[in-house]
Design an enzyme around this catalytic site. Structure first.
Site, PDB file in Angstrom:
ATOM      1  N   ASP A  13      22.742  49.640  69.304  1.00 12.41           N
ATOM      2  CA  ASP A  13      21.384  50.299  68.824  1.00 12.41           C
ATOM      3  C   ASP A  13      20.698  48.834  70.101  1.00 12.41           C
ATOM      4  O   ASP A  13      19.648  48.670  70.331  1.00 12.41           O
ATOM      5  CB  ASP A  13      20.622  49.857  67.933  1.00 12.41           C
ATOM      6  CG  ASP A  13      21.406  50.984  67.029  1.00 12.41           C
ATOM      7  OD1 ASP A  13      21.577  51.903  67.273  1.00 12.41           O
ATOM      8  OD2 ASP A  13      21.343  50.546  65.415  1.00 12.41           O
ATOM      9  N   LYS A  16      22.188  51.274  75.092  1.00  8.36           N
ATOM     10  CA  LYS A  16      23.019  51.907  76.012  1.00  8.36           C
ATOM     11  C   LYS A  16      22.483  53.204  76.888  1.00  8.36           C
ATOM     12  O   LYS A  16      22.383  53.412  78.107  1.00  8.36           O
ATOM     13  CB  LYS A  16      23.909  51.544  75.378  1.00  8.36           C
ATOM     14  CG  LYS A  16      24.486  50.105  75.068  1.00  8.36           C
ATOM     15  CD  LYS A  16      25.662  50.913  73.865  1.00  8.36           C
ATOM     16  CE  LYS A  16      25.436  51.251  72.403  1.00  8.36           C
ATOM     17  NZ  LYS A  16      25.057  50.825  71.234  1.00  8.36           N
ATOM     18  N   GLY A  40      24.753  56.578  67.447  1.00  8.63           N
ATOM     19  CA  GLY A  40      23.727  57.242  67.603  1.00  8.63           C
ATOM     20  C   GLY A  40      22.527  56.612  69.233  1.00  8.63           C
ATOM     21  O   GLY A  40      22.157  55.546  68.943  1.00  8.63           O
ATOM     22  N   HIS A  41      22.562  57.773  70.442  1.00  9.50           N
ATOM     23  CA  HIS A  41      21.846  57.179  70.924  1.00  9.50           C
ATOM     24  C   HIS A  41      20.671  58.102  72.182  1.00  9.50           C
ATOM     25  O   HIS A  41      21.142  59.527  72.323  1.00  9.50           O
ATOM     26  CB  HIS A  41      23.053  57.304  72.683  1.00  9.50           C
ATOM     27  CG  HIS A  41      24.648  56.373  72.355  1.00  9.50           C
ATOM     28  ND1 HIS A  41      25.100  56.432  73.251  1.00  9.50           N
ATOM     29  CD2 HIS A  41      24.287  55.212  71.489  1.00  9.50           C
ATOM     30  CE1 HIS A  41      26.373  55.635  72.808  1.00  9.50           C
ATOM     31  NE2 HIS A  41      25.381  55.007  71.749  1.00  9.50           N
ATOM     32  N   GLN A 225      28.422  52.000  70.160  1.00 10.03           N
ATOM     33  CA  GLN A 225      28.363  50.657  69.112  1.00 10.03           C
ATOM     34  C   GLN A 225      28.098  49.161  70.443  1.00 10.03           C
ATOM     35  O   GLN A 225      27.604  49.423  71.478  1.00 10.03           O
ATOM     36  CB  GLN A 225      29.696  49.774  68.471  1.00 10.03           C
ATOM     37  CG  GLN A 225      30.296  51.278  67.616  1.00 10.03           C
ATOM     38  CD  GLN A 225      30.215  52.724  67.528  1.00 10.03           C
ATOM     39  OE1 GLN A 225      31.519  52.239  67.765  1.00 10.03           O
ATOM     40  NE2 GLN A 225      29.652  53.535  67.397  1.00 10.03           N
TER      41      GLN A 225
END
Ligand code: GDP
Ligand code: IMO
Ligand code: MG
Length: 436
Positions: A13, A16, A40-41, A225
């Site tokens: 988080d 990225k 979750g991007h 990650q």
């Protein structure tokens, strides 16, 4: 050749997604090499905020080719929903999405195993996974009972294999844990139907990438990650089940290391972690809550509140070392705008000793005391700044000190979630590469 890797330098988080989206207009291809829907991007494009889980964050650049490599693990139900959502948002993927035929599939049995294990774990052994079936799917891959995309075309064979899985150890473990492993016939039918909807995107992505490299196409590698969650180099066992560091690129895409021109490490201006495991700079006080509130630190995938703390320079130096970053992107600097005092952890103290690198022992890492240095805040808004030179002097001093502690210069700073809220350091490695 110009192929850059974007790697998370902390516990995930780090922003990225934003950095990949920002840089992807300079590249022909954006490729994910590991992880799955645990990621979750977030990408903000104009008024729209998109949360991506499987699809690389370069998807909003219509000319970019999008690759999901063999090192990823795919939940086909979630992947199809993601594709539908993108379609509804007007993002077209026909002819530019390529999914590896060797990527492993997250079957319902793997997700149920994840849930049963986390449900039964004691408070001290619970990993706090995203419950997306990531661990059991990588475990099945290593144990050689996993199912790959290419295996979904033959429904009969798929059902035979699923019957063996459900009547074997994995099925037994779920039943003993009070869960229901489900029916092989139904799961085989569902996976086969889903494969038919995805078949046109499935191909040998290693072959494709190597051809593109030979043609001189530029590739951006998108990590999921963070390095402190790497299976080998993170705070094991409180990690994810893939190699999140730059080393995962070659195995996760089927390419040689010489094609990677450089690694850009993405770090937050402070620290966050979701799930269990040691976090030496975690703050359980008002400052921690302030970071959480200002940074909207709630998980993109699970909605869980993120643990927050000061920037951990020891951990950051370690992840920079093992990724050999050419430059650093420091995101969410604006979250610190109103702090009078900002701290950086530059060492760990334990049993009268000072450590300059994290140790392999989780028990020891749970006990270390951070050694902080204090920096003056800048007490002004940075969100509207667009040039590096306009940053307040204490902010530049903070960035320089972080670069010094990590061992690599901060090249790019984020002062907000949007593309435009980004400042590139003039003369830096990244500025030179981008020609800005
Ligand atoms: P990722 O998993 O590394 O892609 O990061 P996430 O998307 O899970 O979390 C990063 C969050 O911070 C997202 O909500 C982004 O929109 C947001 N973000 C990224 N960069 C910045 C920044 O520089 N400032 C602020 N305020 N938010 C940012
Ligand atoms: P992005 O790509 C933050 C964490 C989980 C848990 C551990 C193992 O958005 O940065 P898993 O479900 O992978 O078996 O969980 O890893 N985790 C993440 N934390 N960001 C992520 O992804 C994460 N993906 C997994 O919270 O602690
Ligand atoms: Mg995330």
């Amino acid at each position: 050749m110009f192929n850059i890797a974007i790697i998370g330098g902390q516990w995930g988080d780090e922003g990225k997604g934003k950095v990949v989206d920002l840089l992807s207009d300079r590249f022909d291809v954006v490729a994910r090499f590991q992880g799955g829907p645990n990621a979750g991007h977030t990408v903000v494009v104009g008024e729209m905020t998109h949360a991506l889980h499987h699809i690389p964050s370069g998807v909003f650049r219509p000319d970019a080719q999008i690759v999901i490599g063999n090192g990823t693990v795919l939940d086909l139900t979630k992947l199809l929903i993601e594709l539908e959502e993108l379609d509804e948002a007007g993002v077209k993927l026909e002819g530019r999405l390529f999914i590896s035929d060797r990527a492993h599939v997250i079957l319902p049995v793997m997700q149920r195993l994840d849930a049963v294990r986390e449900g039964q774990a004691s408070p001290s052994s619970k990993i706090g996974t995203t419950l997306r079936g990531i661990g059991p799917t990588y475990e099945a891959k290593a144990a050689r009972w996993g199912i790959r995309m290419a295996d979904l075309s033959d429904r009969g064979q798929l059902q035979d294999r699923l019957e063996r899985i459900l009547s074997g150890l994995p099925g037994r473990e779920i039943r003993e844990g009070g869960g229901d492993p489900g029916l092989a016939e139904e799961q085989a039918r569902q996976a086969h139907e889903q494969w038919k909807r995805l078949e046109r995107f499935v191909t040998d992505t290693s072959l494709l990438l190597n051809d593109w490299i030979d043609e001189g196409k530029k590739i951006l590698f998108e990590g999921a990650q963070g390095t402190l969650l790497d299976l080998d180099h993170g705070s094991y066992p409180f990690v994810t089940s893939s190699n999140t560091m730059a080393g995962g690129i070659c195995t996760g895409l089927g390419i040689g290391p010489s094609v990677i021109s450089g690694v850009l490490g993405v770090y937050k201006a402070y620290a966050t972690r979701v799930g269990s495991g040691p976090m030496p700079t975690e703050l359980d006080d008002a400052d921690g809550q302030r970071l959480r509130d200002r940074g909207h630190e709630y998980g993109t995938t699970t909605g869980r509140p993120r643990r927050c703390g000061w920037f951990d320079g020891v951990a950051a130096r370690y992840t920079n070392r093992i990724n050999r970053c050419r430059g650093i992107c420091l995101t969410l600097l604006d979250v610190l705008d109103s702090f009078e005092e900002i701290r950086i952890c530059r060492g760990y103290r334990i049993d009268g000793r000072e450590l300059t690198s994290p140790t392999a022992s989780v028990a020891e890492m749970e006990r270390v005391e951070p050694v902080y240095e204090s920096h003056a805040g800048w007490n002004s808004e940075t969100t509207n700044l667009r040039r590096w030179e306009d940053l307040p002097a204490p902010a530049i001093a903070y960035l320089d000190r972080i670069g010094e502690i990590i061992g690599t210069q901060v090249n790019l700073v984020g002062v907000g979630p949007e593309r435009t809220q980004t400042l590139v350091r003039p003369g830096s490695w990244l500025a030179e590469k981008l020609g800005t």
